[in-house]
Design a protein around this motif. Structure first.
Motif, PDB file in Angstrom:
ATOM      1  N   ARG A  24     -16.967  14.816  -0.803  1.00  8.29           N
ATOM      2  CA  ARG A  24     -17.704  13.555  -1.668  1.00  8.29           C
ATOM      3  C   ARG A  24     -17.793  14.173  -3.094  1.00  8.29           C
ATOM      4  O   ARG A  24     -18.056  12.817  -3.916  1.00  8.29           O
ATOM      5  CB  ARG A  24     -18.968  14.045  -0.936  1.00  8.29           C
ATOM      6  CG  ARG A  24     -19.137  13.340   0.769  1.00  8.29           C
ATOM      7  CD  ARG A  24     -20.680  13.123   1.543  1.00  8.29           C
ATOM      8  NE  ARG A  24     -19.820  12.457   2.317  1.00  8.29           N
ATOM      9  CZ  ARG A  24     -19.999  11.276   2.851  1.00  8.29           C
ATOM     10  NH1 ARG A  24     -19.972  10.206   1.720  1.00  8.29           N
ATOM     11  NH2 ARG A  24     -19.584  10.040   3.664  1.00  8.29           N
ATOM     12  N   ILE A  40     -12.816  11.694   4.353  1.00 10.66           N
ATOM     13  CA  ILE A  40     -13.948  11.942   4.539  1.00 10.66           C
ATOM     14  C   ILE A  40     -13.713  11.757   6.058  1.00 10.66           C
ATOM     15  O   ILE A  40     -14.661  12.278   6.968  1.00 10.66           O
ATOM     16  CB  ILE A  40     -15.496  11.485   4.309  1.00 10.66           C
ATOM     17  CG1 ILE A  40     -15.185   9.871   4.306  1.00 10.66           C
ATOM     18  CG2 ILE A  40     -15.846  12.647   3.155  1.00 10.66           C
ATOM     19  CD1 ILE A  40     -16.798   9.369   4.113  1.00 10.66           C
ATOM     20  N   THR A  61     -23.961  11.662  12.234  1.00  7.84           N
ATOM     21  CA  THR A  61     -24.476  10.693  11.522  1.00  7.84           C
ATOM     22  C   THR A  61     -23.045   9.557  11.869  1.00  7.84           C
ATOM     23  O   THR A  61     -22.434   9.841  12.564  1.00  7.84           O
ATOM     24  CB  THR A  61     -23.964  11.169   9.814  1.00  7.84           C
ATOM     25  OG1 THR A  61     -22.703  12.123  10.153  1.00  7.84           O
ATOM     26  CG2 THR A  61     -24.773  11.473   9.476  1.00  7.84           C
ATOM     27  N   ILE A  62     -22.840   8.616  11.094  1.00  8.22           N
ATOM     28  CA  ILE A  62     -22.220   7.486  11.691  1.00  8.22           C
ATOM     29  C   ILE A  62     -21.023   8.350  11.519  1.00  8.22           C
ATOM     30  O   ILE A  62     -19.710   8.517  12.161  1.00  8.22           O
ATOM     31  CB  ILE A  62     -22.277   5.782  10.992  1.00  8.22           C
ATOM     32  CG1 ILE A  62     -23.120   5.746  11.275  1.00  8.22           C
ATOM     33  CG2 ILE A  62     -20.810   5.510  11.766  1.00  8.22           C
ATOM     34  CD1 ILE A  62     -23.974   4.225  11.271  1.00  8.22           C
ATOM     35  N   ASN A  92     -21.097   6.450  -4.492  1.00 10.24           N
ATOM     36  CA  ASN A  92     -21.875   5.672  -5.473  1.00 10.24           C
ATOM     37  C   ASN A  92     -23.522   5.376  -5.472  1.00 10.24           C
ATOM     38  O   ASN A  92     -23.700   4.555  -6.621  1.00 10.24           O
ATOM     39  CB  ASN A  92     -21.370   3.844  -5.397  1.00 10.24           C
ATOM     40  CG  ASN A  92     -22.040   3.785  -4.060  1.00 10.24           C
ATOM     41  OD1 ASN A  92     -23.405   4.510  -3.095  1.00 10.24           O
ATOM     42  ND2 ASN A  92     -21.504   2.049  -3.440  1.00 10.24           N
TER      43      ASN A  92
HETATM   44  P1  XMP Z   1     -24.185   7.591   7.507  1.00 12.09           P
HETATM   45  O1  XMP Z   1     -21.892   8.352   7.810  1.00 12.09           O
HETATM   46  O2  XMP Z   1     -24.193   8.638   6.695  1.00 12.09           O
HETATM   47  O3  XMP Z   1     -23.270   6.572   7.177  1.00 12.09           O
HETATM   48  O4  XMP Z   1     -24.131   7.357   9.351  1.00 12.09           O
HETATM   49  C1  XMP Z   1     -23.687   5.486   6.993  1.00 12.09           C
HETATM   50  C2  XMP Z   1     -22.840   4.216   6.566  1.00 12.09           C
HETATM   51  O5  XMP Z   1     -22.477   4.549   5.445  1.00 12.09           O
HETATM   52  C3  XMP Z   1     -21.218   3.877   4.833  1.00 12.09           C
HETATM   53  N1  XMP Z   1     -21.105   5.403   3.782  1.00 12.09           N
HETATM   54  C4  XMP Z   1     -20.754   5.398   2.938  1.00 12.09           C
HETATM   55  N2  XMP Z   1     -20.745   4.122   2.188  1.00 12.09           N
HETATM   56  N3  XMP Z   1     -20.110   5.119   0.038  1.00 12.09           N
HETATM   57  C5  XMP Z   1     -19.739   4.183   0.673  1.00 12.09           C
HETATM   58  O6  XMP Z   1     -19.498   3.392   0.316  1.00 12.09           O
HETATM   59  C6  XMP Z   1     -19.689   6.212   0.896  1.00 12.09           C
HETATM   60  O7  XMP Z   1     -19.923   6.999   0.617  1.00 12.09           O
HETATM   61  C7  XMP Z   1     -20.571   6.215   2.684  1.00 12.09           C
HETATM   62  N4  XMP Z   1     -20.830   7.490   3.337  1.00 12.09           N
HETATM   63  C8  XMP Z   1     -20.521   6.858   4.261  1.00 12.09           C
HETATM   64  C9  XMP Z   1     -20.699   4.954   6.326  1.00 12.09           C
HETATM   65  O8  XMP Z   1     -19.759   4.271   6.605  1.00 12.09           O
HETATM   66  C10 XMP Z   1     -21.639   3.901   7.025  1.00 12.09           C
HETATM   67  O9  XMP Z   1     -21.297   2.374   7.799  1.00 12.09           O
END
Ligand code: XMP
Length: 374
Positions: free
Chosen positions: A97, A196, A370-371, A141
């Motif tokens: 990341r 990822i 996490t998602i 971002n």
């Molecule tokens: P997690 O995995 O944290 O994801 O439960 C929550 C939401 O965020 C999205 N996601 C990202 N979106 N840049 C993005 O624009 C990223 O680095 C990033 N990482 C996770 C993920 O797909 C989910 O909708």
């Protein structure tokens, strides 16, 4: 969404001393809505680009440019070699990341300099920076909110018109702005993309496996009203766990294994990086599969629990299907998909790619998972 809210956001943008703003479009609702708002505020002084990182889904750059052509003119910047050079071979989730973020902004700062842009438009929304600042993950971002001075580091200031909004509010705003419904309802796709979702060591082969599986999973689960649905892939490398198997022994003929890869989860207010459990066997009653994490997720190192749907004797990779329902993406439930439908998808993934040894369904809500996996 009240017109007054839109007007206020546009007025705020107009009050800034902007010579030229560069918008990095991903084709998702956040970056598109942010760019459309800025276009309304400053017209042609907005330049929109799509950075092809090489971690995109099948034909994504062309698809995004086409689907937005009536509202924004987008230039595709091919930066694939650059990203591959920087990220291939990395295994750790946070390292991927951080390296992605650095490469992404270095490329953007070069483009901004070329166009003479002094601002960068981003579709950052509230959960992005809340989770990054909370240490759950390095969202690709999020910069200013964690103390990165973009003006001195990259040569542009950040314009983030959506940073106080949540996803459902952004969708409402997008509808009010007349953004096509296909984009409004497009499921989120993380900036670092398939880098990822090719979990663990990043290789071109694993990227290809996950790209092909993604195409099948996205097509098959489309239109079911899910919040997010996708595939991830990693090595099919497991060791039997007696302790974990004991935890699920009350559920019938199930056995538990640990994958060698690790994946991210949320514990309390912070991020965890722990084990992925594979459960194999006949649960008898399919509904029990959705309770598995209650038995296994209580174990401190477990972040994701995946139930194996179908396998074969050969192949290097495991493909995990992930499908969730959520309002705000801060918490999420596993979608209760019928077994037959998942079996059909698993079969198609296996037939389509002989490098895939087995396919499973991730049955962990957020938290404790996490998602995404990294
Ligand atoms: P997690 O995995 O944290 O994801 O439960 C929550 C939401 O965020 C999205 N996601 C990202 N979106 N840049 C993005 O624009 C990223 O680095 C990033 N990482 C996770 C993920 O797909 C989910 O909708």
């Amino acid at each position: 969404m009240e017109v007054a809210v839109i007007d206020r956001v546009i007025e705020n943008i107009r009050s800034l001393p902007i010579k030229c703003a560069l918008a990095a479009i991903s084709g998702g609702v956040d970056s598109t809505t942010a760019a459309v708002l800025v276009r309304r505020a400053i017209g042609d002084r907005l330049r929109a680009v799509f950075i092809d990182t090489g971690f995109m889904r099948m034909n994504e750059p062309m698809h995004v440019r086409e689907s937005l052509k009536d509202i924004l003119t987008i230039e595709v910047i091919d930066a694939r070699d650059r990203f591959y050079r920087e990220l291939l071979g990395l295994s750790d989730a946070e390292e991927k990341r951080v390296r992605f973020r650095e490469t992404f902004y270095t490329v953007l700062s070069e483009v901004a300099r070329e166009y003479g842009c002094d601002w960068l438009v981003q579709g950052t929304i509230a959960p992005d920076w809340i989770e990054t600042r909370g240490g759950i993950k390095t969202q690709h971002n999020v910069l200013e909110q964690i103390g990165i001075d973009t003006a001195s580091k990259y040569g542009f200031k950040l314009l983030e018109p959506l940073k106080e909004f949540y996803k459902d509010q952004v969708r409402e705003l997008a509808r009010a702005l007349g953004i096509p419904i296909g984009i409004v309802n497009r499921q989120p796709f993380p900036g670092p993309g398939l880098s990822i979702r090719a979990v663990g060591e990043l290789t071109l082969e694993k990227l290809d496996v996950v790209r092909r599986a993604t195409q099948i999973v996205e097509r098959r689960l489309e239109g079911l009203g899910l919040s997010q649905w996708f595939a991830a892939a990693w090595e099919y490398d497991v060791v039997y766990s007696e302790d974990l198997s004991r935890m699920v022994s009350g559920l019938g003929g199930l056995n538990a294994y640990l994958f060698r890869v690790r994946a991210t989860g949320v514990k309390g207010d912070s991020r965890s990086y722990g084990n992925v459990v594979l459960v194999r066997g006949d649960p008898g009653n399919w509904g029990l599969v959705y309770d598995l994490y209650r038995y296994l997720g209580a174990s401190p190192d477990v972040t994701h629990v995946v139930y194996e749907l179908m396998g074969r004797g050969s192949g290097r990779y495991f493909v995990s299907i992930r499908a969730v329902l959520t309002e705000d993406f801060m918490t999420a439930d596993v979608a209760r998909i019928p077994r037959g439908m998942l079996m059909e998808i698993a079969q198609e993934v296996l037939i389509n790619d002989d490098r895939v040894a087995a396919v499973g369904y991730d049955v962990t809500p957020k938290p404790p998972a996490t998602i995404e996996y990294e």
